[in-house]
Design an enzyme around this catalytic site. Structure first.
Site, short mmCIF file in Angstrom:
data_model
loop_
_atom_site.label_atom_id
_atom_site.label_comp_id
_atom_site.label_asym_id
_atom_site.label_seq_id
_atom_site.Cartn_x
_atom_site.Cartn_y
_atom_site.Cartn_z
N PRO A 293 14.58 -19.18 25.49
CG PRO A 293 16.10 -19.55 27.20
CD PRO A 293 15.10 -18.57 26.71
CG ASP A 469 10.99 -17.98 28.62
OD1 ASP A 469 12.14 -18.44 28.81
OD2 ASP A 469 10.74 -16.78 28.45
CG HIS A 470 14.46 -24.25 30.36
ND1 HIS A 470 14.16 -24.40 31.69
CD2 HIS A 470 15.08 -25.41 30.00
CE1 HIS A 470 14.58 -25.58 32.12
NE2 HIS A 470 15.13 -26.22 31.11
NE ARG A 471 13.76 -15.77 28.75
CZ ARG A 471 13.41 -14.74 28.01
NH1 ARG A 471 14.29 -13.80 27.72
NH2 ARG A 471 12.18 -14.63 27.54
#
Lengths: 500, 379
Positions: A293, A469-471
């Site tokens: 994401p 990377d929003h994770r």
């Protein structure tokens, strides 16, 4: 005395029909040894180097890099005995200009560069050149004659043996009652007899041809086959499809445009096979875009001081031999910001359920090359001095431009920079290289009206875009990282002194 | 823990393996495994040099074959690059009475059996069936179908027992070659079952080169391959397949066990295919360059060269002479491959029955007549 030998492109896999010349490793006039790599060729299966079949001097190269060459066509000519003095062009027996384009073809030319088969050399899709039988009419039974429209096929004079009265084939007509009496007896052995003009049984066609017919909406029963035993060939189907298309346009075309076929036949569309770097890039980008994401943040910064620092560096003896550009300071800013925010330099490992935080930075630099986008990286860039970093970046970019980046340089990247500024672009929302958690877009630096010390001044300003990377990286961490990069570029000297 | 086994480190797989020569060319005197077996070699200087010559020659011939394929002179080639030590070590461990069953990549074993290296080229050039007399050389013909030769080998080994040719130090043994991918085949597992149950005098020699074409080892197995033998009731052992000395020692011991009536052994020779699966394959599409680089450092030839140099067993002159001799052999091989005659179509009726058959003879006659019915001569 044919000492000039031509080397034809061989079938490099099993059943390949063509290959693309990627790069010549030799040029005309070069002296080469037996088995010396001469050319890189990419086929549907692999990109390989071809070693020279003879030693000697290269006298001719038939195709430039980038050309798709059919298997069996000459690609290079080599004078195998150059010490014997100049060789006349007449020494060349099969000069490429006069070479039979069909020579040495295995299978037939097929879209996608190979004949669709499992193993071996596969079926010939071209018309066979068969020798005449002793005591039979000399006309070749399989010679392709221009196929008349289906309705005119009845009693076609081109058919050499008409055993049965030919049925008038119509797409809608039930075939059974048309044939009055299925006469199977034939004066010739059935196996090798030429095609009967009329069909009595089911339509003969190979499965790929049947599929093609289905895809093109062609009714096989409506076609008179020109293949062996009256079977319907790929060409028959294609001809029939063209007929359909012409019919279709004839019905739908309006008065304004008469040569309507040019609109619909795709002649104004260019079809570029997806392969090589383009294919890899596409796969990587799709994999990344739909796995990680992405969040992108922007920061516009005043880099006037950075530009001044760059001028100062250029004047220093340490950098006398080294070309430097604003990219160097951006790279340095990223490396220092990683040190302050190590989580940014990490990988999401879904298979083990872990986040892998790396203690080293393999700094990727996106480079536009003739073969497409590649992202080679500087290994363990955090350990380099500024001058070493500058040299590493220069080497990286030069190697990439010359197309010689080794695969080891393109793997293992941990964080990347894409310098879209060189294209005159302000910023972008980059997509992460797979396995990386952050990528910084570095835009063009422009003289811009800017509030500086309470007054509007013309300053050197650029916009940074950071995708992450929003994770792994929350908005807070991403923002701090980007802010650190910006702070460095606003005042590199102060940042260096206070952070290192 | 034995020296040389289970040493943690990037060079050695988890679970360890038998190694007598490190990648740096350091000699380990002997290795004793958990079950008490001790492995070592005691070669003369001449024998060490002989092994080196084998490795270099086998690689050089293989390189020539790869070039010939790229030049359109062979339809396909399965390169052994990187696996020379596994093949030469095991091939030299065979005694003259032992029978070997190869895949299509065992050019090194073929060489060690004394077969003319030209023999397989008819097959890969597509001009003959690639045959030699398996009984003459005690080396079966190349087998393309993955794993099927393990069944042939098992049956042959059971025949050796029935002939009463085991149970003594001069007994016969059988070796079956296959790869890591073949261990997933039914045939290989059936062979394990039968050999285990009937105590067949066979050595299963698995060259684990890490890839079944493009499938990595972790998609073949959850345990190290050599451990599978336990489930079938015979011992399994892993050896550094890039170490010609260890491979020789382990294979020799396993063959001796077999010939003495001690039954089968599974050897996992841990190695790496440096090239493509075959000339139709592009390994860069499924494995990364870093991995290949790491295995380059474990090269079987450079480690033996380092050892020979350090031990003063061989000098520069020797290495140069070996290279030149291998080169000469490769060029001779090239000439012979290019000179291979194209087969006549009528030869397709040959070798159908050993003593001919009226049916085939009639077909041949009809075919000759049919060919003669065309204008022009020849085929």
């Amino acid at each position: 005395m044919s000492r000039i030998k031509e080397f034809n492109l061989p079938d490099l896999g099993e059943g390949l029909t063509e290959g693309e010349i990627l790069a010549w490793l030799v040029k005309v006039g070069d002296t080469i040894e037996l088995n010396q790599p001469i050319v890189e060729v990419e086929t549907a299966k692999a990109a390989v180097e071809i070693p020279a079949k003879w030693g000697g001097v290269v006298t001719r190269i038939f195709h430039e890099a980038g050309t798709v060459v059919e298997v069996g066509m000459p690609i290079i000519a080599i004078d195998t005995d150059p010490s014997a003095g100049p060789a006349g062009p007449s020494d060349t027996p099969g000069d490429g200009t006069s070479a039979d384009p069909e020579a040495g073809l295995i299978g037939g030319p097929a879209p996608g560069g190979r004949t669709a088969i499992l193993v071996g050399y596969g079926p010939k899709t071209t018309t066979a050149k068969r020798r005449a039988r002793i005591g039979t009419p000399s006309a070749s039974p399989t010679a392709a004659t221009p196929t008349p429209p289906p309705a005119a096929a009845a009693g076609s004079p081109a058919a050499p043996v008409a055993v049965v009265p030919a049925p008038v084939a119509q797409p809608v007509a039930p075939p059974a009652p048309v044939s009055p009496e299925p006469v199977l007896a034939s004066p010739e052995p059935a196996l090798l007899s030429p095609a009967p003009a009329g069909r009595t049984g089911p339509v003969l066609a190979k499965p790929p041809v049947r599929k093609l017919a289905r895809d093109l909406g062609v009714d096989l029963a409506a076609i008179t086959g020109t293949g062996p035993m009256g079977s319907v060939t790929r060409e028959d189907v294609q001809r029939a499809a063209e007929g359909l298309a012409a019919e279709g346009t004839a019905q739908t075309v309006t008065v304004e445009r008469t040569p309507a076929t040019t609109v619909l036949d795709g002649s104004r569309e260019q079809r570029i096979p997806v392969k090589g770097v383009r294919k890899l890039t596409a796969e990587n980008m799709v994999a990344s875009a739909f796995t990680a994401p992405h969040v992108t943040e922007f920061l516009t910064v005043d880099v006037t001081r950075s530009m001044k620092v760059l001028e100062k560096l250029k004047a220093r003896p340490e950098f006398a031999e080294t070309r430097i550009s604003p990219l160097l300071l951006v790279a340095k800013a990223v490396l220092l910001a990683v040190k302050r925010n190590p989580m940014v330099n990490s990988t999401w490992s879904g298979s083990t359920g872990e986040i892998v935080v790396k203690d080293y930075v393999n700094l990727g630099i996106a480079a536009a090359t003739q073969r497409g986008l590649i992202v080679p990286n500087v290994k363990d860039a955090g350990r380099l001095t500024l001058r070493e970093l500058a040299e590493a970046l220069n080497t990286l970019v030069l190697t990439a431009k010359s197309g010689k980046t080794p695969p080891s340089d393109m793997t293992g990247g941990t964080l990347s920079i894409t310098n879209v500024g060189v294209f005159g672009i302000d910023t972008g929302t980059p997509i992460l290289p797979p396995g990386e958690s952050a990528i910084l877009a570095f835009g063009a630096i422009r003289p811009t009206p800017w509030v500086h010390k309470g007054k509007i001044k013309v300053r050197q300003v650029t916009t940074l875009g950071l995708s992450f990377d929003h994770r792994i990286i929350d908005g807070e961490l991403g923002s701090r990282f980007l802010r650190d990069v910006g702070t460095f570029l606003e005042d590199p000297e102060a940042a260096m002194l206070s952070w290192t | 823990m034995a020296k040389g086994e289970s040493v943690p480190g990037s060079d050695i797989p988890a679970g360890g393996f038998v190694q007598l020569l490190t990648p740096d060319g350091e000699r380990i005197d002997s290795v004793t495994t958990a079950d008490g077996a001790t492995y070592s070699v005691d070669f003369t200087d001449e024998e060490y040099r002989g092994l080196y010559r084998d490795l270099v020659t086998v690689r050089r011939l293989d390189t020539e074959a790869t070039a010939l394929q790229r030049q359109g002179e062979l339809g396909i080639w399965a390169s052994l690059l990187g696996q020379e030590a596994a093949q030469v070590g095991s091939g030299r461990a065979l005694r003259s009475q032992d029978m070997a069953f190869p895949t299509y990549r065992e050019h090194g074993v073929l060489y060690c059996r004394g077969i003319d290296p030209i023999m397989p080229f008819g097959l890969f050039r597509g001009v003959d069936q690639g045959g030699w007399d398996p009984n003459e050389f005690k080396f079966n013909t190349y087998t393309i179908v993955i794993g099927s030769q393990t069944l042939h080998a098992t049956g042959y080994a059971m025949g050796v027992t029935m002939d009463g040719k085991t149970g003594s130090p001069d007994g016969e043994a059988v070796i079956a070659y296959f790869g890591d991918g073949a261990t997933s085949q039914g045939e290989v597992n059936e062979s394990f079952v039968w050999s285990g149950v009937f105590n067949a005098p066979i050595v299963f020699f698995c060259q684990n080169n890490q890839y079944a074409i493009s499938e990595p080892l972790e998609r073949q197995t959850r345990v190290p391959l050599y451990q599978r033998a336990g489930g079938y009731g015979f011992p399994g052992i892993r050896v550094d397949g890039n170490d010609v000395l260890a491979t020789y020692a382990v294979t020799r011991a396993a063959l001796d066990n077999a010939r003495n009536g001690q039954g089968p052994t599974l050897i996992e020779a841990y190695t790496y295919r440096m090239g493509a699966h075959t000339s139709s394959d592009d390994p860069t599409r499924y494995r990364n360059a870093g991995e290949v680089e790491a295995w380059k450092a474990k090269d079987p030839i450079s480690r033996l060269k380092a050892f020979l140099t350090k031990q003063k067993v061989a000098k520069k002159d020797f290495f140069t002479e070996v290279d030149e001799d291998a080169n000469k052999q490769a060029l001779a091989l090239r000439e012979r491959v290019l000179a291979m005659p194209d087969p006549q179509p009528v030869t397709l009726f040959d070798n159908v029955y050993p003593n001919g058959s009226p049916e085939i003879d009639a077909q041949r006659k009809a075919f000759i007549e049919y060919q003669a019915s065309f204008e022009g001569s020849g085929h």
